[in-house]
Scaffold this active site. Structure first.
Site, PDB file in Angstrom:
ATOM      1  N   ASP A   1      49.126  38.118  41.480  1.00  0.00           N
ATOM      2  CA  ASP A   1      48.206  39.252  41.580  1.00  0.00           C
ATOM      3  C   ASP A   1      47.557  39.222  42.953  1.00  0.00           C
ATOM      4  OD1 ASP A   1      48.606  40.208  38.953  1.00  0.00           O
ATOM      5  OD2 ASP A   1      47.135  38.798  38.156  1.00  0.00           O
TER       6      ASP A   1
ATOM      7  N   ASP B   1      51.203  46.082  37.499  1.00  0.00           N
ATOM      8  CA  ASP B   1      50.086  46.448  36.617  1.00  0.00           C
ATOM      9  C   ASP B   1      49.667  47.894  36.850  1.00  0.00           C
ATOM     10  OD1 ASP B   1      50.026  43.778  35.756  1.00  0.00           O
ATOM     11  OD2 ASP B   1      48.479  43.228  37.216  1.00  0.00           O
TER      12      ASP B   1
END
EC number: 3.4.23.36
Length: 152
Positions: free
Chosen positions: A111, A129
């Site tokens: 991330d 995401d």
């Protein structure tokens, strides 16, 4: 079908961006893009959103495979006549596969997009995401609009 191209595009951008983060940033380092709003932060997640179900990789493997099969089936059945649904499912498929690749090859998800929304420190996320969320939001909007048309 164009919807699979959308999924492949999401996967490519997601994996390239994650590779750049892994190769060029130390874990935990952060680069401000817009002070107090947007940062590029090298982060790893061994669970789902907000670290839910951390270190349950087999669970994510099984759920993702079932989910991808369902999305492909649904795309084949319904996306031919509904462009917005096809685009939405393409985004969702690309996002699901993008994070699945990380889980299989890294045993964690990379991330790096770190946002502060009205001083709320939102959990760090990635392109996959984002694609998943945009796809779901588009389906919700379409469902609401169709419901409104049905009532009229």
């Amino acid at each position: 079908m164009i919807y699979y191209v959308i999924a492949l595009f999401v996967i490519a951008i997601d994996q390239i961006s994650k590779w750049l983060i892994v190769k060029n940033m130390e874990l935990g380092t952060s680069i401000p893009i817009i002070d107090n709003v947007l940062y590029i932060t090298s982060h790893r997640n061994r669970g789902a959103a907000w670290g839910i179900l951390e270190n349950k990789m087999w669970f994510f493997y099984i759920i993702t495979v079932v989910f991808v099969v369902f999305i492909v089936f649904y795309m084949k059945k319904y996306a031919k006549t509904d462009k917005l649904l096809g685009i939405s499912l393409g985004l969702i498929l690309g996002g699901a596969i993008g994070n699945f690749i990380d889980r299989v090859f890294r045993q964690e998800v990379v991330d790096f997009i770190h946002v502060y929304i009205f001083s709320y420190n939102y959990p760090v996320f990635n392109i996959a995401d984002s694609a998943l969320c945009i796809g779901v939001v588009l389906i919700i909007i379409q469902t609401l609009l169709e419901g409104k048309k049905t009532k009229e």
